[in-house]
Design a protein around this motif. Structure first.
Motif, short mmCIF file in Angstrom:
data_model
loop_
_atom_site.label_atom_id
_atom_site.label_comp_id
_atom_site.label_asym_id
_atom_site.label_seq_id
_atom_site.Cartn_x
_atom_site.Cartn_y
_atom_site.Cartn_z
N UNK A 18 74.55 56.53 6.06
CA UNK A 18 75.26 57.81 6.14
C UNK A 18 75.10 58.50 7.49
N UNK A 19 73.98 58.23 8.16
CA UNK A 19 73.66 58.98 9.37
C UNK A 19 73.07 60.35 9.09
N UNK A 20 72.70 60.58 7.82
CA UNK A 20 72.17 61.89 7.42
C UNK A 20 70.65 61.86 7.51
N UNK A 21 70.08 62.47 8.53
CA UNK A 21 68.63 62.51 8.70
C UNK A 21 68.06 63.70 7.92
N UNK A 22 67.23 63.44 6.93
CA UNK A 22 66.76 64.54 6.07
C UNK A 22 65.71 65.41 6.75
N UNK A 23 65.81 66.71 6.46
CA UNK A 23 64.80 67.65 6.95
C UNK A 23 63.90 68.15 5.83
N UNK A 24 64.27 67.82 4.58
CA UNK A 24 63.54 68.31 3.41
C UNK A 24 63.58 67.27 2.30
N UNK A 25 62.51 67.23 1.50
CA UNK A 25 62.55 66.54 0.21
C UNK A 25 62.32 67.59 -0.87
N UNK A 26 63.24 67.69 -1.80
CA UNK A 26 63.08 68.55 -2.96
C UNK A 26 62.48 67.69 -4.08
N UNK A 27 61.22 67.91 -4.39
CA UNK A 27 60.52 67.13 -5.41
C UNK A 27 60.64 67.83 -6.76
N UNK A 28 60.93 67.03 -7.79
CA UNK A 28 61.10 67.60 -9.14
C UNK A 28 59.82 67.57 -9.96
N UNK A 29 59.01 66.51 -9.79
CA UNK A 29 57.75 66.41 -10.55
C UNK A 29 56.86 65.35 -9.91
N UNK A 30 55.64 65.27 -10.40
CA UNK A 30 54.60 64.54 -9.68
C UNK A 30 54.53 63.05 -9.95
N UNK A 31 55.30 62.51 -10.88
CA UNK A 31 55.15 61.08 -11.20
C UNK A 31 55.37 60.19 -9.97
N UNK A 32 54.60 59.13 -9.91
CA UNK A 32 54.56 58.27 -8.73
C UNK A 32 55.94 57.77 -8.33
N UNK A 33 56.77 57.43 -9.32
CA UNK A 33 58.09 56.88 -8.99
C UNK A 33 59.06 57.92 -8.46
N UNK A 34 58.57 59.15 -8.26
CA UNK A 34 59.39 60.20 -7.64
C UNK A 34 58.79 60.73 -6.34
N UNK A 35 57.54 60.34 -6.05
CA UNK A 35 56.87 60.90 -4.86
C UNK A 35 56.24 59.86 -3.94
N UNK A 36 56.30 58.58 -4.30
CA UNK A 36 55.46 57.61 -3.59
C UNK A 36 55.88 57.37 -2.14
N UNK A 37 57.11 57.75 -1.78
CA UNK A 37 57.53 57.60 -0.38
C UNK A 37 57.36 58.89 0.43
N UNK A 38 56.78 59.92 -0.18
CA UNK A 38 56.65 61.21 0.50
C UNK A 38 56.02 61.10 1.88
N UNK A 39 54.84 60.53 1.94
CA UNK A 39 54.07 60.56 3.19
C UNK A 39 54.71 59.69 4.27
N UNK A 40 55.25 58.54 3.87
CA UNK A 40 55.90 57.67 4.86
C UNK A 40 57.11 58.35 5.46
N UNK A 41 57.88 59.03 4.63
CA UNK A 41 59.09 59.72 5.12
C UNK A 41 58.72 60.95 5.95
#
Length: 255
Positions: free
Chosen positions: A45-68
């Motif tokens: 897309x060419x869309x570079x994200x400036x934010x992640x909106x997290x919905x909840x803490x489960x690993x399959x929703x947050x595990x890429x947080x730190x790398x990104x």
């Protein structure tokens, strides 16, 4: 102008979502299930994200947080009630908070049930809500951290959003969900027709999302606690709405 949305698969059945505001050029992610597919979506897309909106803490929703975060220097926003469990969180949100994405307000709706601090993000101007693991197409999330009454209250909040609101969920569970839904609401012609539509979509390898609030009100048994036919099938004609919901959730757990 409505936000643009790129939806893609992560892990085995998670949806990744990248959103973009064309006017401001701002982009963001809804959750961070898996780094590789997210990077591919960003490249596409060419869309570079400036934010992640997290919905909840489960690993399959947050595990890429730190790398990104390391790669893009982005801000991680998530529910205050689960802040200690969300890697790299920068900003916490709670019920009634209003964020901004591009030129649009983003309403935070606390939707606990699947987890105790789960939130959904509503973009009213774009007519979109991101419900992750609270409301699914034809289903709702398992109750890992809360009693049925808590999820029931959360679903009631989502059920009163404008009926045209498009719903993006956290997983591609629709095919399994419709099989169960037909056991609870077998006389619902809209559900029967939707089951055939879902069968065709999945046979072609296409996603079943987004859905809409209207479609879920018409066919999702977890939002049809009031319906006489559903109550008759369950033998719960005189039960409270919350009791009907709890019975449907129990049956789904054992399906």
């Amino acid at each position: 102008m409505a936000i643009e949305i790129e939806q893609f698969m992560c892990l085995s059945d998670n949806f990744g979502v990248l959103i973009h505001d064309r006017e401001s050029g701002e982009s963001a992610l809804i959750d961070a299930p898996e780094e590789g597919p997210i990077l591919k979506a960003i490249e596409k897309t060419g869309w570079k994200p400036s934010t992640i909106f997290i919905t909840h803490h489960h690993t399959d929703h947050v595990q890429a947080n730190l790398a990104l975060k390391e790669k893009f220097g982005l801000k991680i926003v998530g529910p205050k009630a689960e802040a200690s469990k969300i890697p790299g969180i920068d900003e916490t949100v709670a019920e009634g908070d209003i964020l901004h994405f591009g030129g649009e307000p983003v309403h935070v709706i606390e939707t606990p049930g699947h987890t105790a601090g789960h939130v959904s993000y509503h973009f009213p101007q774009s007519g979109v809500v991101f419900t992750a693991d609270t409301l699914f197409a034809l289903g709702c999330g398992r109750l890992f951290e809360c009693p049925p009454e808590t999820m029931f209250a959360s679903l009631k909040k989502l059920a009163v959003l404008p009926v045209t609101t498009r719903v993006y969920c956290g997983h591609e569970y629709t095919e399994a969900n419709v099989r169960f839904a037909l056991t609870v609401d077998p006389e619902n012609s809209a559900l029967v027709a939707r089951a055939e539509e879902i069968r065709k979509l999945r046979a072609e390898g296409k996603p079943t999302l987004p859905t809409t609030i209207e479609r879920e009100l018409d066919t999702n048994p977890f939002l049809r606690w009031h319906d006489a036919s559903v109550r008759n099938t369950l033998g719960m004609q005189q039960a409270s709405d919350a009791e009907v919901f709890a019975e449907i959730r129990k049956r789904k757990d054992n399906f």
